[in-house]
Design a protein around this motif. Structure first.
Motif, mmCIF file in Angstrom:
data_model
loop_
_atom_site.group_PDB
_atom_site.id
_atom_site.type_symbol
_atom_site.label_atom_id
_atom_site.label_comp_id
_atom_site.label_asym_id
_atom_site.label_seq_id
_atom_site.Cartn_x
_atom_site.Cartn_y
_atom_site.Cartn_z
ATOM 1 N N ILE A 173 -7.288 -4.844 13.762
ATOM 2 C CA ILE A 173 -5.894 -5.309 13.754
ATOM 3 C C ILE A 173 -5.134 -4.633 12.620
ATOM 4 O O ILE A 173 -3.985 -4.222 12.780
ATOM 5 C CB ILE A 173 -5.819 -6.848 13.640
ATOM 6 C CG1 ILE A 173 -6.347 -7.475 14.928
ATOM 7 C CG2 ILE A 173 -4.405 -7.315 13.331
ATOM 8 C CD1 ILE A 173 -6.497 -8.968 14.891
ATOM 9 N N GLY A 174 -5.784 -4.465 11.477
ATOM 10 C CA GLY A 174 -5.163 -3.781 10.349
ATOM 11 C C GLY A 174 -4.798 -2.356 10.683
ATOM 12 O O GLY A 174 -3.740 -1.861 10.280
ATOM 13 N N GLU A 175 -5.668 -1.685 11.422
ATOM 14 C CA GLU A 175 -5.373 -0.303 11.825
ATOM 15 C C GLU A 175 -4.154 -0.270 12.737
ATOM 16 O O GLU A 175 -3.311 0.618 12.627
ATOM 17 C CB GLU A 175 -6.584 0.340 12.482
ATOM 18 C CG GLU A 175 -7.672 0.638 11.485
ATOM 19 C CD GLU A 175 -8.646 1.709 11.913
ATOM 20 O OE1 GLU A 175 -8.288 2.589 12.739
ATOM 21 O OE2 GLU A 175 -9.766 1.691 11.399
ATOM 22 N N SER A 176 -4.034 -1.252 13.629
ATOM 23 C CA SER A 176 -2.865 -1.317 14.527
ATOM 24 C C SER A 176 -1.586 -1.551 13.729
ATOM 25 O O SER A 176 -0.576 -0.887 13.971
ATOM 26 C CB SER A 176 -3.040 -2.441 15.552
ATOM 27 O OG SER A 176 -4.118 -2.164 16.392
ATOM 28 N N GLN A 234 3.515 0.648 11.301
ATOM 29 C CA GLN A 234 4.392 0.738 10.126
ATOM 30 C C GLN A 234 4.466 2.132 9.524
ATOM 31 O O GLN A 234 5.409 2.453 8.825
ATOM 32 C CB GLN A 234 3.935 -0.245 9.045
ATOM 33 C CG GLN A 234 4.164 -1.679 9.420
ATOM 34 C CD GLN A 234 3.952 -2.598 8.249
ATOM 35 O OE1 GLN A 234 4.282 -2.277 7.122
ATOM 36 N NE2 GLN A 234 3.370 -3.749 8.508
ATOM 37 N N SER A 235 3.473 2.950 9.783
ATOM 38 C CA SER A 235 3.444 4.252 9.112
ATOM 39 C C SER A 235 4.236 5.328 9.861
ATOM 40 O O SER A 235 4.372 6.444 9.371
ATOM 41 C CB SER A 235 1.999 4.716 8.911
ATOM 42 O OG SER A 235 1.350 4.917 10.154
ATOM 43 N N HIS A 236 4.763 4.999 11.012
ATOM 44 C CA HIS A 236 5.526 5.997 11.776
ATOM 45 C C HIS A 236 6.995 5.677 11.798
ATOM 46 O O HIS A 236 7.526 4.788 11.441
ATOM 47 C CB HIS A 236 5.011 6.103 13.211
ATOM 48 C CG HIS A 236 3.643 6.711 13.243
ATOM 49 N ND1 HIS A 236 2.510 5.938 13.261
ATOM 50 C CD2 HIS A 236 3.223 7.985 13.232
ATOM 51 C CE1 HIS A 236 1.445 6.724 13.277
ATOM 52 N NE2 HIS A 236 1.861 7.979 13.251
ATOM 53 N N LEU A 282 0.846 -1.176 0.000
ATOM 54 C CA LEU A 282 0.000 0.000 0.000
ATOM 55 C C LEU A 282 0.887 1.233 0.000
ATOM 56 O O LEU A 282 1.875 1.272 0.724
ATOM 57 C CB LEU A 282 -0.864 -0.031 1.268
ATOM 58 C CG LEU A 282 -1.690 1.189 1.575
ATOM 59 C CD1 LEU A 282 -3.156 0.845 1.322
ATOM 60 C CD2 LEU A 282 -1.523 1.608 3.006
ATOM 61 N N THR A 283 0.556 2.202 -0.826
ATOM 62 C CA THR A 283 1.237 3.488 -0.765
ATOM 63 C C THR A 283 0.332 4.433 -0.001
ATOM 64 O O THR A 283 -0.823 4.636 -0.380
ATOM 65 C CB THR A 283 1.543 4.049 -2.164
ATOM 66 O OG1 THR A 283 2.435 3.157 -2.824
ATOM 67 C CG2 THR A 283 2.198 5.415 -2.074
ATOM 68 N N THR A 284 0.873 4.977 1.082
ATOM 69 C CA THR A 284 0.084 5.877 1.920
ATOM 70 C C THR A 284 -0.044 7.241 1.253
ATOM 71 O O THR A 284 0.627 7.528 0.255
ATOM 72 C CB THR A 284 0.725 6.059 3.307
ATOM 73 O OG1 THR A 284 1.949 6.784 3.137
ATOM 74 C CG2 THR A 284 0.985 4.728 3.991
ATOM 75 N N ASN A 285 -0.880 8.065 1.816
ATOM 76 C CA ASN A 285 -1.044 9.428 1.309
ATOM 77 C C ASN A 285 0.230 10.256 1.444
ATOM 78 O O ASN A 285 0.385 11.272 0.778
ATOM 79 C CB ASN A 285 -2.197 10.121 2.039
ATOM 80 C CG ASN A 285 -3.510 9.433 1.759
ATOM 81 O OD1 ASN A 285 -3.705 8.829 0.701
ATOM 82 N ND2 ASN A 285 -4.434 9.504 2.688
ATOM 83 N N THR A 286 1.150 9.796 2.311
ATOM 84 C CA THR A 286 2.444 10.486 2.478
ATOM 85 C C THR A 286 3.537 9.829 1.639
ATOM 86 O O THR A 286 4.714 10.086 1.850
ATOM 87 C CB THR A 286 2.861 10.507 3.959
ATOM 88 O OG1 THR A 286 2.974 9.158 4.427
ATOM 89 C CG2 THR A 286 1.863 11.273 4.804
ATOM 90 N N ARG A 287 3.139 8.942 0.713
ATOM 91 C CA ARG A 287 4.039 8.260 -0.232
ATOM 92 C C ARG A 287 4.932 7.204 0.400
ATOM 93 O O ARG A 287 5.928 6.802 -0.176
ATOM 94 C CB ARG A 287 4.904 9.262 -1.010
ATOM 95 C CG ARG A 287 4.130 10.284 -1.767
ATOM 96 C CD ARG A 287 3.554 9.664 -2.992
ATOM 97 N NE ARG A 287 2.848 10.672 -3.786
ATOM 98 C CZ ARG A 287 1.772 10.412 -4.470
ATOM 99 N NH1 ARG A 287 1.280 9.213 -4.476
ATOM 100 N NH2 ARG A 287 1.182 11.362 -5.160
ATOM 101 N N LYS A 288 4.588 6.745 1.582
ATOM 102 C CA LYS A 288 5.333 5.658 2.222
ATOM 103 C C LYS A 288 4.713 4.331 1.777
ATOM 104 O O LYS A 288 3.490 4.217 1.649
ATOM 105 C CB LYS A 288 5.245 5.793 3.741
ATOM 106 C CG LYS A 288 6.079 4.783 4.474
ATOM 107 C CD LYS A 288 6.143 5.069 5.948
ATOM 108 C CE LYS A 288 7.070 4.067 6.605
ATOM 109 N NZ LYS A 288 7.255 4.326 8.012
#
Length: 82
Positions: free
Chosen positions: A72-75, A80-82, A43-49
Motif C-alpha cells: 500500500i505504501g508503494e501505491s 504522490q511522486s508523479h 520523505l524527501t525523494t531522490n528527486t528532491r520532492k
C-alpha cells in the motif's frame, strides 16, 4: 532485549521499495501529541520532492536496519511522486 528505536536515528533514515530501490529519506516524523504515536512521515525523494506518507505505509526491516514500503505504501508513493 528491547524493540525500541531512538527517534533521532529515524531522521535521514533511508526508505526502500521491496525491490531494494532506495526512494528517499525521512525528513520529519509527525506525532500525535495526545497519544505519542507516530502518524506519518515527510520523505524527501531522490528527486528532491517532499511526500507525506502514513507511518503504516512502511515497516522496519530488522535484518537490514532500514524501512521498507508496504505494498500500500508503494501505491501511495507512486501516486504522490508523479
Amino acid at each position: 532485549m528491547t524493540n525500541n528505536v531512538v527517534l533521532s536515528n529515524l531522521i535521514e533514515a533511508d526508505v526502500f521499495k521491496v525491490s531494494g530501490e532506495c526512494i528517499g529519506s525521512i525528513d520529519e516524523l509527525l506525532i500525535d501529541p495526545y497519544t505519542g504515536i507516530i502518524r506519518s512521515i515527510r520523505l524527501t525523494t531522490n528527486t528532491r520532492k517532499t511526500i507525506k506518507l502514513p507511518w503504516s505505509a512502511m515497516r522496519f526491516d530488522k535484518s537490514r536496519q532500514t524501512f521498507l514500503l508496504t505494498p500500500i505504501g508503494e501505491s501511495v508513493f507512486e501516486l504522490q511522486s508523479h
